[in-house]
Design a protein around this motif. Sequence first.
Motif, PDB file in Angstrom:
ATOM      1  N   GLU A  30       0.841  -1.203   0.000  1.00 46.84           N
ATOM      2  CA  GLU A  30       0.000   0.000   0.000  1.00 46.84           C
ATOM      3  C   GLU A  30       0.873   1.249   0.000  1.00 46.84           C
ATOM      4  N   ILE A  32       0.070   4.972   1.097  1.00 49.40           N
ATOM      5  CA  ILE A  32      -0.950   5.821   1.711  1.00 49.40           C
ATOM      6  C   ILE A  32      -0.408   7.229   1.886  1.00 49.40           C
ATOM      7  N   ALA A 219      -4.109   5.215  -1.781  1.00 47.17           N
ATOM      8  CA  ALA A 219      -5.178   5.662  -0.885  1.00 47.17           C
ATOM      9  C   ALA A 219      -4.753   6.963  -0.235  1.00 47.17           C
ATOM     10  N   ARG A 230     -10.584   7.860   5.419  1.00 46.21           N
ATOM     11  CA  ARG A 230      -9.839   7.169   4.360  1.00 46.21           C
ATOM     12  C   ARG A 230     -10.583   7.250   3.029  1.00 46.21           C
ATOM     13  N   LYS A 232     -10.228   5.793  -0.942  1.00 52.99           N
ATOM     14  CA  LYS A 232      -9.538   4.835  -1.796  1.00 52.99           C
ATOM     15  C   LYS A 232      -9.304   5.464  -3.159  1.00 52.99           C
ATOM     16  N   SER A 234      -6.439   7.993  -5.707  1.00 54.21           N
ATOM     17  CA  SER A 234      -5.551   9.140  -5.552  1.00 54.21           C
ATOM     18  C   SER A 234      -5.949  10.337  -6.408  1.00 54.21           C
TER      19      SER A 234
END
Length: 641
Positions: A30, A32, A219, A230, A232, A234
Amino acid sequence: MPVVILDEISLNYGEQILLDKVTLQIDPLERICIVGRNGAGKSSLMKIVQGSLVPDGGVVRKDVGIRIAELPQVLPAADDRTVEDVVLSGLAEVGEALRQFNHLAQSASTDADLKELERLQHIIEANDGWLLQQKCDSIMERLQLPKDKTMAQLSGGWRRRVMLGRALISEPDLLLLDEPTNHLDIPAIEWLETQLREFRGAVLFITHDRAFMEKVATAVVDLDRGHLHRFKGSNYEDFIAFREKRIADEDAENARFDKHLAQEEVWIRQGIKARRTRNEGRVRALEQLRRERSDRRDVQGKAGFTLDAAIKSGKLVVDAEHIDYGYDGKLLIKDFSTVLQRGDKIGLLGTNGSGKSTLLKLLLGDLQPQAGFVKQGTKLEVAYFDQLRGQLDMEKNIIDNLSEGREFIEIGGQNRHILSYLGDFLFSPQRARTPVKALSGGEASRVMLAKLFSKPSNMLVLDEPTNDLDVETLELLEQKLIEYPGTILIVSHDRAFLNNVVTGLWVFEGAGLVTDHVGGYNDWYARGNRLQDAVAKNNAAEMATVQPVEAVKNVVVSVPEPAKQKKLSYKLQRELDELPGIVEKLETEIEQLNKEAAAPDFYTRDHARVAAVLDGLEKKQAELDAKMERWLELEAMQEGA
């Protein structure tokens, strides 16, 4: 299996709640991105993940044997450590053993030296350390790092690259990056984007660079008033829509809550008619509602600064002809010519050290060209933003840096109290009394903007203004620059910022070559331009053809010498001498007509007067344009062009 889990994490600084029982799970591979206001707690959250900060509550769970590396926000010291030593320090024990082995092997002469070499060799071999040197060499080659140079010999951008190499050498399972694009030029940013997309571990990063976020993140986590939200994906526009919907839903829920609370407050003031269980329960419920309302953290207001425009500058802002400048045998600016006119918004794009800040100083008159000349237009009021914040006294507080002894400052023709003005930049009265040295990077940038915009100007020169600003402040700055009626020169590596603000680019392509392009960064990129390709090509060509800078040192001039100019006829010379006064007179007349036409009741006045003003404006502007063209034509004749 998750790499890291944050479970109900809380963190308070005094009465300020940074993290309010937040939960975050980071899975392998991931990437983030954490976003949020300056001071919201993003760096603190990252420190908790790293383990350097202990939360006030909650549990941090990490995978067994996890390796975590970081690229800190603060630049490393400019000391005597070599680049190779700093990169190797990313694997502390093995790197230190390898560093000592390499140094000792060059001078070992005694039995004690040989025994120490054996000990170091054992540590290196036990940890597969000989491959570490290969990794180090590979990383330095990819980052184009000069292994034998010291940190003191490197610019801020290059020291940032070195620290990135230090982070990557340990092949971490989780890489932490705090504002990784600060001090990096666009080729380095694009390289970093590629490396992070190919990185076979998890990435947690903080950035204000929207283009970087879109290229790297899988994310986005928004840290808002102590809570994590959060998203999901970009895509920045989708993220903004997600955030705005969440805030709108929250506002609607708060409105329903406040209405219910108001109804209960009316009921309680009427008195409880009987001490029945139902009424007692309603009183307890009201007390709970009051506590919930007291604990609510409303959305923080947005920065609301304005730009105080001075009187218009002349239409010609800067005229540069065939200017050269360089030092230490390197020509930074070679045969550059431009005519900058009022209202132009130009972005300066190039690698670190290519001469962008130098060109700004040449155009502003802070440096004199070593060949050619620079002429500035009339009525210029320049406001300059220094990326190094050299205009701030770090020991003084925010108020003293801005007020210069004044309690009130004039903004847009109105006197405002200094604390009220600083409130537009999100500084509370208490925070405004804080020394600048105690501020975060983003807060220091806001102080610079407050100082910059506290004085009227018709030309803005901004050298890396976006560093450390949160995204909301950055977007407001963009909007104000788009609306700004004057001239703007911007040095920036923020591609989204350049796309949104500038109408043209000056691209530094290496070997002193600066080219002029219409449009923003994406327009330039879509035409097949690549900065790293142009720089490599021109620097290679320069090695064989460029004469040393010292050869032109004897022709340093700020304006052409009369003896070197082509002599005009008496009539033409007289015309040229009279043009500056004519141009200034026309600009004054146009300004007066514009003021009259801008009056609220202008179109209710006598029809003949309205028509005369509008017709006069059109004719005066046409006459001014013709005189400006004639001025440039006569100067070209005088130069023998």
